[in-house]
Design a protein around this motif. Structure first.
Motif, PDB file in Angstrom:
ATOM      1  N   LYS A 256       0.731  -1.361   0.020  1.00  0.00           N
ATOM      2  CA  LYS A 256       0.182   0.026  -0.265  1.00  0.00           C
ATOM      3  C   LYS A 256       0.761   1.199   0.059  1.00  0.00           C
ATOM      4  O   LYS A 256       0.571   2.304  -0.776  1.00  0.00           O
ATOM      5  N   ILE A 257       2.010   1.139   0.806  1.00  0.00           N
ATOM      6  CA  ILE A 257       2.982   2.302   0.899  1.00  0.00           C
ATOM      7  C   ILE A 257       3.352   2.654  -0.258  1.00  0.00           C
ATOM      8  O   ILE A 257       3.849   3.644  -0.988  1.00  0.00           O
ATOM      9  N   LEU A 258       4.052   1.323  -0.937  1.00  0.00           N
ATOM     10  CA  LEU A 258       4.726   1.459  -2.362  1.00  0.00           C
ATOM     11  C   LEU A 258       3.604   2.199  -3.488  1.00  0.00           C
ATOM     12  O   LEU A 258       4.119   2.920  -4.336  1.00  0.00           O
ATOM     13  N   ALA A 259       2.562   1.577  -3.587  1.00  0.00           N
ATOM     14  CA  ALA A 259       1.533   2.024  -4.514  1.00  0.00           C
ATOM     15  C   ALA A 259       1.205   3.424  -4.121  1.00  0.00           C
ATOM     16  O   ALA A 259       0.984   4.351  -5.184  1.00  0.00           O
ATOM     17  N   ASN A 260       1.060   4.033  -2.929  1.00  0.00           N
ATOM     18  CA  ASN A 260       0.964   5.527  -2.684  1.00  0.00           C
ATOM     19  C   ASN A 260       2.216   6.333  -3.429  1.00  0.00           C
ATOM     20  O   ASN A 260       1.963   7.292  -3.977  1.00  0.00           O
ATOM     21  N   LYS A 261       3.530   5.694  -3.029  1.00  0.00           N
ATOM     22  CA  LYS A 261       4.564   6.400  -3.660  1.00  0.00           C
ATOM     23  C   LYS A 261       4.592   6.130  -5.142  1.00  0.00           C
ATOM     24  O   LYS A 261       4.927   7.641  -5.642  1.00  0.00           O
ATOM     25  N   ASN A 262       3.996   5.051  -5.573  1.00  0.00           N
ATOM     26  CA  ASN A 262       4.113   5.134  -7.150  1.00  0.00           C
ATOM     27  C   ASN A 262       3.336   6.113  -7.832  1.00  0.00           C
ATOM     28  O   ASN A 262       3.349   6.991  -8.855  1.00  0.00           O
TER      29      ASN A 262
ATOM     30  N   ARG B 193      -4.516  21.267  -0.538  1.00  0.00           N
ATOM     31  CA  ARG B 193      -3.748  20.299  -1.181  1.00  0.00           C
ATOM     32  C   ARG B 193      -2.562  19.833  -0.208  1.00  0.00           C
ATOM     33  O   ARG B 193      -2.069  20.711   0.419  1.00  0.00           O
ATOM     34  N   ILE B 194      -2.584  18.381  -0.028  1.00  0.00           N
ATOM     35  CA  ILE B 194      -1.524  17.993   0.745  1.00  0.00           C
ATOM     36  C   ILE B 194      -0.119  18.183   0.450  1.00  0.00           C
ATOM     37  O   ILE B 194       0.297  18.056  -0.645  1.00  0.00           O
ATOM     38  N   THR B 195       0.658  18.697   1.454  1.00  0.00           N
ATOM     39  CA  THR B 195       1.961  18.982   1.205  1.00  0.00           C
ATOM     40  C   THR B 195       2.906  18.183   1.674  1.00  0.00           C
ATOM     41  O   THR B 195       4.079  18.024   1.248  1.00  0.00           O
ATOM     42  N   ALA B 196       2.729  17.574   3.020  1.00  0.00           N
ATOM     43  CA  ALA B 196       3.635  16.446   3.651  1.00  0.00           C
ATOM     44  C   ALA B 196       2.604  15.503   4.341  1.00  0.00           C
ATOM     45  O   ALA B 196       1.400  15.832   4.826  1.00  0.00           O
ATOM     46  N   VAL B 197       3.145  14.293   4.471  1.00  0.00           N
ATOM     47  CA  VAL B 197       2.595  13.071   4.889  1.00  0.00           C
ATOM     48  C   VAL B 197       3.319  12.452   5.798  1.00  0.00           C
ATOM     49  O   VAL B 197       4.287  12.006   5.487  1.00  0.00           O
ATOM     50  N   GLN B 198       2.759  11.973   7.045  1.00  0.00           N
ATOM     51  CA  GLN B 198       3.125  11.276   7.998  1.00  0.00           C
ATOM     52  C   GLN B 198       2.655   9.697   8.167  1.00  0.00           C
ATOM     53  O   GLN B 198       1.623   9.592   7.417  1.00  0.00           O
ATOM     54  N   GLY B 199       2.830   9.330   9.351  1.00  0.00           N
ATOM     55  CA  GLY B 199       1.888   7.884   9.408  1.00  0.00           C
ATOM     56  C   GLY B 199       0.568   7.942   9.362  1.00  0.00           C
ATOM     57  O   GLY B 199      -0.429   7.499   8.872  1.00  0.00           O
TER      58      GLY B 199
ATOM     59  N   PRO C 123      -7.640   7.748  -2.326  1.00  0.00           N
ATOM     60  CA  PRO C 123      -8.781   6.485  -2.293  1.00  0.00           C
ATOM     61  C   PRO C 123     -10.332   6.923  -1.935  1.00  0.00           C
ATOM     62  O   PRO C 123     -10.171   8.108  -1.130  1.00  0.00           O
ATOM     63  N   GLU C 124     -10.902   6.481  -2.512  1.00  0.00           N
ATOM     64  CA  GLU C 124     -12.424   6.811  -2.235  1.00  0.00           C
ATOM     65  C   GLU C 124     -12.712   6.610  -0.544  1.00  0.00           C
ATOM     66  O   GLU C 124     -13.418   7.376  -0.127  1.00  0.00           O
TER      67      GLU C 124
ATOM     68  N   VAL D 194      -3.810  20.563   9.656  1.00  0.00           N
ATOM     69  CA  VAL D 194      -3.493  19.412  10.068  1.00  0.00           C
ATOM     70  C   VAL D 194      -4.708  18.240  10.064  1.00  0.00           C
ATOM     71  O   VAL D 194      -5.426  18.714  10.667  1.00  0.00           O
ATOM     72  N   LEU D 195      -4.579  17.436   9.084  1.00  0.00           N
ATOM     73  CA  LEU D 195      -5.686  16.424   9.173  1.00  0.00           C
ATOM     74  C   LEU D 195      -5.135  14.869   9.695  1.00  0.00           C
ATOM     75  O   LEU D 195      -3.951  14.776   9.891  1.00  0.00           O
ATOM     76  N   ASP D 196      -6.163  14.339  10.430  1.00  0.00           N
ATOM     77  CA  ASP D 196      -6.143  13.445  11.193  1.00  0.00           C
ATOM     78  C   ASP D 196      -5.788  11.720  10.303  1.00  0.00           C
ATOM     79  O   ASP D 196      -6.285  10.662  10.672  1.00  0.00           O
ATOM     80  N   ALA D 197      -5.504  12.029   8.997  1.00  0.00           N
ATOM     81  CA  ALA D 197      -5.267  11.036   8.173  1.00  0.00           C
ATOM     82  C   ALA D 197      -3.816  11.058   7.495  1.00  0.00           C
ATOM     83  O   ALA D 197      -3.571  12.079   6.935  1.00  0.00           O
ATOM     84  N   GLY D 198      -3.166   9.951   7.399  1.00  0.00           N
ATOM     85  CA  GLY D 198      -1.890  10.094   6.610  1.00  0.00           C
ATOM     86  C   GLY D 198      -1.433   8.976   5.723  1.00  0.00           C
ATOM     87  O   GLY D 198      -2.569   8.490   5.092  1.00  0.00           O
ATOM     88  N   GLU D 199      -0.308   8.678   5.668  1.00  0.00           N
ATOM     89  CA  GLU D 199      -0.114   7.538   4.664  1.00  0.00           C
ATOM     90  C   GLU D 199      -0.610   6.259   5.052  1.00  0.00           C
ATOM     91  O   GLU D 199      -1.101   5.664   3.802  1.00  0.00           O
ATOM     92  N   SER D 200      -0.800   5.830   6.198  1.00  0.00           N
ATOM     93  CA  SER D 200      -1.526   4.534   6.286  1.00  0.00           C
ATOM     94  C   SER D 200      -2.938   4.778   6.064  1.00  0.00           C
ATOM     95  O   SER D 200      -3.436   3.460   5.657  1.00  0.00           O
TER      96      SER D 200
END
Length: 254
Positions: free
Chosen positions: A147-153, A219-225, A173-174, A191-197
């Motif tokens: 999932k992480i790799l797919a997001n990065k791709n 527009r999202i500029t930085a993503v954490q867990g 993702p919907e 700041v949003l309570d949703a990240g890379e996971s």
């Protein structure tokens, strides 16, 4: 002759007086007898009244005692009924547990019989279960990594498309849903309570709404867990963003 007449008159008067005296005496005697009888009757009636009152008091006492006994009996009956109802529910619960336990025992015995037919020991079964758990855990780890790799791709593909002049919109993702947990009105970022996971990726755009009304696009500029930082898109600020606002993907296509 006059003297004779006077004597006769006196004698006649005396006779009348004697007769009257005798009659009055009889009346007096009768009256006294009646009075004595009435007095005796009154005494008897008073005695009877006292006796009746005493009996009435005794009857009242017995009635009170009977009422108290009846109330005690009713209380005992109600307590007995309540205890019987409680015992009935307890018995029903125990019967239900017994039925469930019996069913589980039968299933366990059936499973054990099946394993015996296969010729697999209990230790081997434990090993198989342990291997299955390890495999499941490895699959979950692999799925998360994929999932992480797919997001990065997706992020890299979007950046590449932006460089070559294609549509720079990055699909999210919907199922991605987020809530605003912090706002900086000076620098216009949130700041949003949703990240890379949860599937958030840089440059992905989110629509901010409150009570079903659009407030802004970011527009999202930085993503954490489990956190993301996003800036407000120029020209898309329709109102002030506050903590608790909802965020959904602005674009979910491929």
């Amino acid at each position: 002759m006059i003297r004779i007449c006077l004597i006769v008159a006196i004698i006649a008067g005396l006779a009348v007086a004697v007769v009257n005296f005798v009659q009055v005496k009889e009346v007096i005697t009768t009256t006294r007898t009646t009075l004595n009888t009435t007095s005796n009757s009154l005494v008897t009636a008073q005695n009877d009244l006292r006796k009746t009152k005493k009996e009435l008091d005794g009857t009242k006492a017995q009635l009170t005692a009977t009422q108290n006994t009846l109330k005690t009996t009713e209380d005992e009956r109600n307590a007995a009924q309540a205890e019987a109802e409680s015992n009935k529910k307890l018995a029903a619960g125990l019967q239900e547990k017994l039925t469930k336990t019996t069913s589980e025992r039968d299933l366990a015995q059936a499973d054990l019989a099946a394993w015996k037919v296969l010729g697999i020991s209990v230790d081997q079964v434990k090993g198989i279960i342990s291997d299955l758990k390890d495999s499941k855990r490895d699959m979950e780890v692999q799925r998360a990594e994929n999932k992480i790799l797919a997001n990065k791709n997706r992020s890299l593909a979007a950046q590449l498309e932006a460089l070559i002049g294609k549509d720079p919109r990055i699909p999210l993702p919907e199922t991605l849903k987020a809530t605003v947990v912090a706002v900086d009105p000076k620098w216009e970022f949130i700041v949003l309570d949703a990240g890379e996971s949860q599937g958030a990726i840089p440059n992905g755009e989110m629509l901010i709404s409150r009570n079903g009304k659009l407030v802004a696009k970011v527009r999202i500029t930085a993503v954490q867990g489990t956190r993301s930082i996003a800036n407000i898109v120029t020209g898309w600020k329709l109102g002030d963003i506050v903590e608790g606002d909802s965020a959904i993907p602005a674009f979910t296509g491929s």
